[in-house]
Scaffold this motif. Structure first.
Motif, PDB file in Angstrom:
ATOM      1  N   TYR A 191      25.394  38.858  48.155  1.00 25.41           N
ATOM      2  CA  TYR A 191      25.926  37.705  48.879  1.00 25.41           C
ATOM      3  C   TYR A 191      26.699  38.153  50.117  1.00 25.41           C
ATOM      4  O   TYR A 191      26.619  37.530  51.175  1.00 25.41           O
ATOM      5  N   ARG A 192      27.430  39.250  49.978  1.00 28.19           N
ATOM      6  CA  ARG A 192      28.202  39.758  51.121  1.00 28.19           C
ATOM      7  C   ARG A 192      27.268  40.192  52.243  1.00 28.19           C
ATOM      8  O   ARG A 192      27.503  39.886  53.423  1.00 28.19           O
ATOM      9  N   GLN A 193      26.200  40.894  51.890  1.00 29.73           N
ATOM     10  CA  GLN A 193      25.261  41.352  52.903  1.00 29.73           C
ATOM     11  C   GLN A 193      24.573  40.174  53.601  1.00 29.73           C
ATOM     12  O   GLN A 193      24.406  40.169  54.825  1.00 29.73           O
ATOM     13  N   THR A 194      24.203  39.159  52.827  1.00 28.63           N
ATOM     14  CA  THR A 194      23.567  37.980  53.417  1.00 28.63           C
ATOM     15  C   THR A 194      24.543  37.233  54.310  1.00 28.63           C
ATOM     16  O   THR A 194      24.176  36.737  55.381  1.00 28.63           O
ATOM     17  N   GLN A 195      25.803  37.141  53.875  1.00 29.19           N
ATOM     18  CA  GLN A 195      26.820  36.496  54.704  1.00 29.19           C
ATOM     19  C   GLN A 195      26.933  37.189  56.062  1.00 29.19           C
ATOM     20  O   GLN A 195      27.014  36.535  57.110  1.00 29.19           O
ATOM     21  N   GLN A 196      26.917  38.527  56.052  1.00 29.38           N
ATOM     22  CA  GLN A 196      27.015  39.266  57.301  1.00 29.38           C
ATOM     23  C   GLN A 196      25.805  38.997  58.201  1.00 29.38           C
ATOM     24  O   GLN A 196      25.938  38.826  59.421  1.00 29.38           O
ATOM     25  N   GLN A 197      24.615  38.947  57.606  1.00 27.88           N
ATOM     26  CA  GLN A 197      23.404  38.649  58.391  1.00 27.88           C
ATOM     27  C   GLN A 197      23.473  37.250  58.998  1.00 27.88           C
ATOM     28  O   GLN A 197      23.159  37.053  60.177  1.00 27.88           O
ATOM     29  N   LEU A 198      23.886  36.273  58.200  1.00 27.93           N
ATOM     30  CA  LEU A 198      23.969  34.900  58.689  1.00 27.93           C
ATOM     31  C   LEU A 198      25.030  34.764  59.775  1.00 27.93           C
ATOM     32  O   LEU A 198      24.856  34.012  60.737  1.00 27.93           O
ATOM     33  N   ARG A 199      26.129  35.482  59.636  1.00 30.80           N
ATOM     34  CA  ARG A 199      27.167  35.456  60.673  1.00 30.80           C
ATOM     35  C   ARG A 199      26.621  35.976  61.998  1.00 30.80           C
ATOM     36  O   ARG A 199      26.853  35.383  63.059  1.00 30.80           O
ATOM     37  N   GLN A 200      25.891  37.076  61.937  1.00 27.03           N
ATOM     38  CA  GLN A 200      25.370  37.677  63.160  1.00 27.03           C
ATOM     39  C   GLN A 200      24.320  36.781  63.822  1.00 27.03           C
ATOM     40  O   GLN A 200      24.312  36.613  65.046  1.00 27.03           O
ATOM     41  N   ILE A 201      23.451  36.189  63.019  1.00 31.04           N
ATOM     42  CA  ILE A 201      22.344  35.398  63.571  1.00 31.04           C
ATOM     43  C   ILE A 201      22.819  34.054  64.096  1.00 31.04           C
ATOM     44  O   ILE A 201      22.390  33.604  65.166  1.00 31.04           O
ATOM     45  N   THR A 202      23.717  33.393  63.363  1.00 30.68           N
ATOM     46  CA  THR A 202      24.175  32.062  63.773  1.00 30.68           C
ATOM     47  C   THR A 202      25.400  32.104  64.671  1.00 30.68           C
ATOM     48  O   THR A 202      25.770  31.085  65.251  1.00 30.68           O
ATOM     49  N   GLN A 203      26.042  33.281  64.775  1.00 29.30           N
ATOM     50  CA  GLN A 203      27.286  33.409  65.546  1.00 29.30           C
ATOM     51  C   GLN A 203      28.338  32.439  65.028  1.00 29.30           C
ATOM     52  O   GLN A 203      29.049  31.782  65.779  1.00 29.30           O
ATOM     53  N   ASN A 204      28.419  32.367  63.700  1.00 25.86           N
ATOM     54  CA  ASN A 204      29.361  31.471  63.039  1.00 25.86           C
ATOM     55  C   ASN A 204      30.243  32.290  62.113  1.00 25.86           C
ATOM     56  O   ASN A 204      29.780  33.221  61.448  1.00 25.86           O
ATOM     57  N   SER A 205      31.512  31.914  62.010  1.00 19.78           N
ATOM     58  CA  SER A 205      32.463  32.696  61.208  1.00 19.78           C
ATOM     59  C   SER A 205      32.187  32.618  59.719  1.00 19.78           C
ATOM     60  O   SER A 205      32.495  33.550  58.971  1.00 19.78           O
ATOM     61  N   LEU A 206      31.612  31.514  59.239  1.00 21.68           N
ATOM     62  CA  LEU A 206      31.361  31.303  57.811  1.00 21.68           C
ATOM     63  C   LEU A 206      32.579  31.710  56.999  1.00 21.68           C
ATOM     64  O   LEU A 206      32.536  32.614  56.160  1.00 21.68           O
ATOM     65  N   SER A 207      33.663  31.003  57.240  1.00 23.75           N
ATOM     66  CA  SER A 207      34.957  31.361  56.673  1.00 23.75           C
ATOM     67  C   SER A 207      35.188  30.828  55.266  1.00 23.75           C
ATOM     68  O   SER A 207      36.242  31.044  54.687  1.00 23.75           O
ATOM     69  N   LYS A 208      34.211  30.127  54.713  1.00 23.57           N
ATOM     70  CA  LYS A 208      34.311  29.680  53.326  1.00 23.57           C
ATOM     71  C   LYS A 208      32.926  29.621  52.706  1.00 23.57           C
ATOM     72  O   LYS A 208      31.915  29.583  53.403  1.00 23.57           O
ATOM     73  N   VAL A 209      32.903  29.618  51.376  1.00 21.67           N
ATOM     74  CA  VAL A 209      31.655  29.600  50.616  1.00 21.67           C
ATOM     75  C   VAL A 209      31.721  28.465  49.598  1.00 21.67           C
ATOM     76  O   VAL A 209      32.741  28.301  48.917  1.00 21.67           O
TER      77      VAL A 209
END
Length: 488
Positions: A390-408
């Motif tokens: 989940y952590r690795q996917t969060q990092q990928q999604l942050r980079q691609i969407t340029q979004n902080s994704l500060s909560k799950v």
């Protein structure tokens, strides 16, 4: 007060839930549950269609005097073919049929995987409806020639219930036949593969009435006038509907069951090279929002290992026993790659496979801590490996969407585990909102109630569901888990 029936279909079980709103909020009651499996018929793995549709129609009839409406959501990609007389030509083939590989081979004659991804936004797989159709045409060309319409599983159930031949875009977004950018059928792909455009049904938006059981193709249902509502046909879209990811752009959702779907809600598709290399897929959600997500191994390995360990110990193992053990562990467990194909196979010796994976890691990293692990420690390895995925996917999604994704927002069966929820919060260093557990069914219910005017909007429905579908917030690095705040 209008009662509705939600049919929530999974690949191993289906269930019916009666729901309504009263002065005490949303009320839900499970009134039907049926386990089912694929069977080999005519050389293919197929769903037991007659058994499934009979269970659904019998449940509708049983509660016909109480309900005003019924709707269905299911898994993606699979379909049935109906002919010009409206007859189902054969029981639907399952996505696990090995012959679908032939369809992928055929598609590769025209496009690379990356080209297909750029056209459709879908991660390329043999199970995509497109590849299933190509394999079927190669295997049984006459069957496809007899077909008048392709109906995906929720659309097919809806057809049986009310006679309407319609499609819904969330479920069709799993087919690799929609252009993810314009959110419509790709005429270009159909032309390239020689597929008849007339096979595709007209689309109707989720949250509308498709028809009545008065027009059902099941004679016994025609005695009743029950609305059939077109909800989000794909269970993933229904589950995402009840998460904060749909209303808060900085929220990532995790649907954690046998498989894990990790993603975000966006206003556009991502079909660039970065999204392709990350193994992401684009699917449609409510009001044609895009879900950018990754489908990864979920609790399947834990479920299979638990069953094998129970057989070894000749006793049942309670989840509370597992939690008590792993919580005593000092530090973090070592991790394994749950994406390794060996962990997706039912006949795997999961204990041996995990030991081999950790041994291989020890050679590369020099850490042989796993030699001290006992049988129950491997549950901790699985939990830690999930959190790391989940952590690795969060990092990928942050980079691609340029979004902080500060909560799950965590939904599904995994949200029941306080240990896993806290571990995710600590690993991702992100607050985790856990619950509801039965999210796809709740999405189905709320859309029906909104369509009938029983609730103003989805937000009100979620507020009313708070007592029976509570959520809990887990903060990262919280020393005392009892401090987690329960919210409605």
């Amino acid at each position: 007060m209008k009662k509705i029936l939600a049919i929530d279909m999974g690949a191993t079980s289906i269930r019916g839930i009666l729901a309504y709103v009263d002065n005490n909020g949303l009320q839900m009651q499970e009134v039907m549950r049926l386990s089912h499996k694929m069977v080999k018929v005519d050389g293919c793995l197929r769903w037991q269609w007659s058994r499934l549709i009979t269970a659904i129609s019998d449940t509708v009839i049983k509660y016909a005097s109480e309900i005003s409406a019924v709707a269905v959501d299911t898994w993606g990609v699979d379909f049935g073919l109906i002919d010009t007389q409206g007859k189902l030509l054969a029981d639907p083939i399952t996505y696990r049929e090995p012959k679908h590989l032939k369809g992928l081979e055929i598609s590769h004659r025209y496009f690379t995987d990356e080209e297909l991804f750029r056209l459709t936004g879908n991660q390329v797989s043999p199970i995509n409806t497109l590849n299933q159709l190509l394999a079927l045409r190669a295997e049984k060309p006459q069957l496809l020639k007899q077909a008048a319409k392709i109906l995906l599983i929720p659309d097919l159930v809806q057809y049986y219930l009310c006679g309407a031949i319609l499609g819904e875009k969330s479920i069709w977004s799993t087919t690799a036949m929609l252009d993810a950018r314009n959110k419509n059928i790709s005429e270009y792909l159909l032309d390239m593969f020689g597929l008849d455009r007339h096979l595709i049904p007209a689309f109707r938006a989720a949250g509308t009435v498709s028809g009545s059981t008065l027009n059902s193709i099941i004679p016994a249902l025609r005695a009743y006038d029950i609305k059939v509502i077109n909800v989000l046909g794909h269970d993933t879209a229904g589950a995402a509907l009840v998460t904060r990811a749909m209303s808060e752009s900085d929220c990532m959702f995790i649907s954690c069951g046998t498989w894990s779907l990790v993603g975000v809600s966006t206003d556009k598709a991502f079909v660039d090279q970065a999204a392709y290399r990350a193994g992401l897929t684009n699917e449609l959600a409510y009001q044609e929002r895009t879900l950018l997500l990754q489908n990864i191994t979920g609790l399947y390995v834990l479920e299979q290992y638990k069953q094998q360990l129970e057989n070894k110990m000749a006793r049942k193992i309670a989840f509370s026993e597992i939690t008590e053990h792993v919580e005593k562990h000092q530090g973090t467990y070592l991790t394994i790659d749950l994406g390794n194909s060996v962990f997706a196979q039912a006949d795997t010796d999961f204990a041996a496979a995990m030991k081999e994976s950790l041994c291989h890691r020890a050679v590369n990293s020099g850490s042989d801590d796993y030699r001290q692990y006992d049988d129950f420690d491997y549950f901790g390895v699985i939990y830690q490996s999930l959190a790391e995925q989940y952590r690795q996917t969060q990092q990928q999604l942050r980079q691609i969407t340029q979004n902080s994704l500060s909560k799950v927002h965590l939904i599904g069966g995994g949200a029941k585990s306080t240990y896993l929820c806290q571990l995710i919060a600590d690993t991702l260093q992100t607050p985790v909102i856990a619950g509801p557990y039965e999210a796809s069914a709740l999405g189905n219910i709320l859309l029906q109630l909104k369509t009938l005017g029983e609730i103003k909007d989805i937000a009100q429905g979620l507020e009313l569901s708070g007592k029976i579908c509570p959520t809990v917030i887990y903060q990262p690095q919280m020393a005392n888990r009892t401090e987690n705040k329960k919210i409605n």
